[in-house]
Design a protein around this motif. Structure first.
Motif, short mmCIF file in Angstrom:
data_model
loop_
_atom_site.label_atom_id
_atom_site.label_comp_id
_atom_site.label_asym_id
_atom_site.label_seq_id
_atom_site.Cartn_x
_atom_site.Cartn_y
_atom_site.Cartn_z
N LEU A 1 0.84 -1.21 0.00
CA LEU A 1 0.00 0.00 0.00
C LEU A 1 0.87 1.26 0.00
O LEU A 1 0.56 2.24 -0.68
N ASN A 2 1.95 1.21 0.77
CA ASN A 2 2.85 2.36 0.86
C ASN A 2 3.46 2.68 -0.50
O ASN A 2 3.54 3.84 -0.93
N LYS B 1 2.18 3.15 7.47
CA LYS B 1 1.86 1.77 7.83
C LYS B 1 0.39 1.73 8.19
O LYS B 1 -0.05 2.35 9.15
N ILE B 2 -0.38 1.04 7.35
CA ILE B 2 -1.82 0.90 7.58
C ILE B 2 -2.04 -0.49 8.20
O ILE B 2 -1.84 -1.51 7.55
N ARG C 1 -9.48 5.37 1.08
CA ARG C 1 -10.92 5.27 0.86
C ARG C 1 -11.23 4.70 -0.51
O ARG C 1 -12.18 3.93 -0.69
N LYS C 2 -10.41 5.09 -1.49
CA LYS C 2 -10.61 4.58 -2.85
C LYS C 2 -10.27 3.08 -2.93
O LYS C 2 -10.86 2.33 -3.70
N LYS C 3 -9.29 2.68 -2.11
CA LYS C 3 -8.87 1.26 -2.12
C LYS C 3 -9.89 0.40 -1.36
O LYS C 3 -10.19 -0.73 -1.76
N HIS C 4 -10.34 0.91 -0.21
CA HIS C 4 -11.22 0.11 0.65
C HIS C 4 -12.39 0.96 1.09
O HIS C 4 -12.32 1.67 2.11
N SER C 5 -13.46 0.90 0.37
CA SER C 5 -14.65 1.69 0.67
C SER C 5 -15.28 1.22 1.99
O SER C 5 -15.44 0.02 2.22
N GLY C 6 -15.61 2.15 2.86
CA GLY C 6 -16.30 1.80 4.10
C GLY C 6 -15.37 1.61 5.29
O GLY C 6 -15.82 1.54 6.44
N ARG C 7 -14.07 1.52 5.04
CA ARG C 7 -13.12 1.37 6.15
C ARG C 7 -12.67 2.76 6.63
O ARG C 7 -12.54 3.68 5.84
#
Length: 762
Positions: free
Chosen positions: A488-489, A511-512, A545-551
């Motif tokens: 992701l980074n 770091k997510i 947000r674009k990668k994981h909607s709702g998180r």
């Protein structure tokens, strides 16, 4: 036809016996018999037994008379000897010659066997077994009645005297005793129990003689030579008697077992308490050879081992605790010394069990019991130092430290496994896991692991030693998160470069991480970030947000760190700092030479009071720096001494010192042991451990009751401890409180007739 009947009538015992008898006597005397004489005897016996109706009994009677006459002469030759050994030699010589002929003399008399058994046919369909032969039985019974029964006691007494002499070191021909035993065995006419005479006479006399000998000798030796020498004597005599029994007793009769029990009784059991009285001192003095000897002896005695197990447990408790208490001031502050001391004690006690008791499972269990219940694993509160120090030691091995750098990969692995070995005896494993997880978090965030492969191996090793699955699974999830976060980074950096054409993102590393595996929500601390960081927060959130909607992302700034460039009169330096340190340092970004009060710094950084105090203290009193980054007014000894008006300013003389000289350039790490939990969350962690233990205890009680439906208090407590011991050992108070809570909330009830019986309520 008439001549044949006439021939039958002329074949009588009286006619044939005079010709048969000389051959019979030759056979009895073991004289040479020609082939013709041997065949004539066969034919004569056949004719007399077949054609003379009164022949068979006459043949049997004549044979018996000659056998008895032979035995009478043999007895006279034996009794001519008055000295014990001569008597035995004579008897055994006569007996062995006679016994040998018991195999040959019956052979020509097969027809006699058939005739006496009532068979009249001329052909014998099945040969009579030699051992069941009437003639053989006649010979042995005659020997038994005429000679053996008369001198049996004298033979036996003479044989026992010889064995006694051998025990005293005198030499003699062992075949004399063996020969006597053989006659006892072979002369028994009881077909159901061939060893009856041997057992009731020879074996019994042999065992009684053995007892009598050592009842006199053993106490004398013990009194004259002391316990330690007596143990060697007893072990030697037990071996000697075993070898002697192999030689003189029937091996398949149970005699050797009876002899062994007799010897153990007179040589060991009689002196059990006297021998065991020396055990504690031997263990204390680490006299492994003597203990091994004692172990061998006591292992033969009923309940002989238990006092030795008790002595070992007491020694481990007293010696182990004494060593730990003596070094308490040092080891409780130094995790390396603490763990090394624990391992040294464990290895010392393990070596004792190995060398003295051959790693016998009973002694290994005693070691474990003492080490767990009385030593390091004592039932302490959640804040016990032991789990924390073990976790600190693991951190020193897994992190880039002077300790891990000087050790090879194999040595680090060996030491980590040693820690896991010790961890087995720690009750508060949940406390260890809390600290271990905090250290792992720090290593993964700061990228300070010495070996990433070892890190992942450690997780599996914790699983293998029985650490709770939910704890271990969270650790495994942390590694997965780091790998996902790296991808992701990289994607975020590429997005920033594409949209802003800026290379600033290259200096960012986000770091997510999964909040459930990594941190508590209460760990989040509000802080006013520098603009350079604040600007990127919306970018990161928009990207995610674009990668994981709702998180939803939650920012944990207390877990973040970075590098800033710092300039003063001495030079220009790169400082590795925590985000909190960075926020404090940026207060001087536009006013380098100003003095700022504690109160104003709180306004500028928006940090809570405890976190601000802790952060400022790391900048004015960093233990590894001779010159500090910030200076302050007044004399303070701890962060608590800061007042609202304490002033802080940038130290223009700050510089790293190398070889006694201040440097103009360099990189300085001010992060140290990055604080991953706030004061509040520390309290919550302790409270959380207590609460988790309550829930786990309730859950386990319900699980047991659901399975059993009905169970006694004692059994419930036993099963409960067994179920929970891999996490913690529930106290009696905790168990009692949770039982009452579950009864109150209708999960279970007490039996109406017995309050110590619990019943599950669906």
């Amino acid at each position: 036809m008439g001549s044949i009947w006439q021939d039958k009538g002329t074949v009588t015992f009286e006619e044939k016996w005079p010709a048969m008898r000389p051959t019979v006597l030759k056979l009895l005397r073991q004289e040479c018999v020609s082939r013709a004489e041997w065949q004539d005897l066969f034919w004569a016996v056949h004719k007399v037994c077949l054609w003379d109706e009164k022949g068979p009994p006459k043949v049997q009677k004549a044979l018996q008379d000659d056998i008895l006459d032979f035995i009478t002469h043999a007895q006279a030759r034996v009794l001519d000897q008055h000295e014990d050994q001569a008597l035995l030699k004579a008897y055994i010589s006569e007996w062995r010659k006679f016994f040998q002929q018991c195999n040959y003399l019956p052979l020509p008399f097969n027809q006699l066997e058939s005739a006496l058994a009532g068979k009249t046919t001329t052909s014998v369909s099945k040969k009579v077994q030699n051992d069941d032969s009437i003639v053989r039985k006649l010979m042995l019974d005659s020997w038994n009645a005429s000679i053996f029964s008369n001198i049996k006691q004298r033979l036996q007494d003479s044989a026992m005297k010889l064995v006694h002499a051998e025990r005293n070191g005198e030499a003699f021909d062992s075949q004399l005793v063996i020969g006597v035993r053989e006659s006892y065995v072979n002369l028994c006419s009881n077909s159901g129990d061939k060893l009856q005479i041997y057992r009731e006479n020879f074996e019994k006399a042999y065992i009684e003689a053995t007892k009598s000998f050592y009842r006199v000798k053993a106490p004398q030796y013990l009194e004259a030579n002391g316990v330690q020498n007596y143990m060697k004597y007893a072990e030697l005599k037990l071996r000697e008697e075993e070898q002697r029994g192999d030689k003189y007793l029937e091996s398949f009769s149970g005699s050797l077992q009876n002899l062994n029990e007799c010897c153990v009784e007179v040589l060991v059991t009689t002196f059990r308490d006297t021998i065991l009285a020396e055990c504690s001192q031997m263990i204390k003095n680490n006299e492994t050879d003597k203990l091994q000897l004692m172990f061998k002896l006591m292992d033969r005695v009923p309940d002989g081992i238990q006092p030795m197990l008790n002595a070992l447990e007491e020694h481990i408790v007293s010696a182990g605790l004494a060593d730990m208490v003596a070094a308490a001031d040092t080891i409780t502050q130094d995790s390396e010394q603490y763990v090394e001391k624990l391992l040294d004690l464990f290895q010392r006690f393990s070596k004792l069990v190995t060398e003295a008791f051959n790693e016998d499972p009973r002694f290994l269990t005693a070691r474990d019991k003492a080490y767990k219940e009385k030593g390091i694993g004592n039932k302490t509160q959640p804040e016990s130092k032991c789990p924390e120090l073990l976790a600190n030691y693991c951190d020193m091995l897994l992190r880039k430290t002077p300790l891990s750098k000087k050790l090879t990969a194999d040595e680090i692995e060996s030491k980590l496994k040693d820690v896991l070995l010790v961890l087995k005896y720690v009750s508060n494993k949940d406390v260890f896991m809390r600290y271990h997880k905090a250290h792992l978090t720090r290593r993964l965030i700061l990228d300070t692991s010495a070996d990433s492969e070892k890190e992942e191996n450690m997780v599996e090793w914790l699983r293998e030693v029985g650490m709770p699955a939910d704890y271990v699974n969270k650790l495994a999830r942390m590694f997965q998160d780091i790998k996902v976060s790296e991808d992701l980074n990289q994607q975020f950096k590429e997005t920033i470069r594409t949209t802003t054409k800026s290379s600033v993102a290259d200096n960012l590393n986000i770091k997510i991480l999964n909040a459930g595996a990594w941190a508590r929500g209460s760990d989040r601390v509000a802080v006013s970030l520098p603009m350079e960081l604040e600007d990127f927060i919306p970018e990161v959130e928009d990207f995610y947000r674009k990668k994981h909607s709702g998180r939803k992302l939650q920012w944990h700034h207390h877990m973040s760190n970075g590098t800033i460039t710092f300039s003063n009169n001495m030079g220009r330096f790169d400082l590795d700092v925590t985000t909190f340190q960075m926020a404090v340092m940026f207060a001087w970004n536009q006013r380098t030479h100003d003095k700022i009060s504690f109160d104003n710094l709180r306004l500028a950084t928006e940090l809570p009071d405890p976190e601000l105090r802790r952060t400022l203290w790391s900048l004015v009193a960093f233990p590894k720096m001779k010159r500090q980054v910030l200076s302050m007014s007044g004399e303070v000894t701890s962060p608590k001494d800061f007042t609202e008006n304490t002033l802080f300013w940038v130290n223009q003389e700050f510089a790293p010192i190398k070889n006694g000289k201040p440097q103009k350039r360099g990189k300085v790490n001010l992060i140290g042991r990055l604080q991953l939990s706030t004061e509040k969350s520390k309290e919550e962690d302790n409270e959380g451990i207590v609460q988790l233990r309550i829930l786990r205890t309730q859950e386990a009680i319900v699980k047991i009751l659901k399975m059993r439906k009905r169970i006694s208090n004692a059994q419930l407590q036993t099963e409960l401890v067994e179920m929970l011991k891999n996490m913690f050992l529930p106290s009696k108070k905790l168990i009692k409180e949770q039982l009452e809570w579950l009864i109150e909330h209708k999960y279970m009830k007490r039996d109406d007739d017995n309050i110590n019986i619990f019943i599950y309520m669906a």
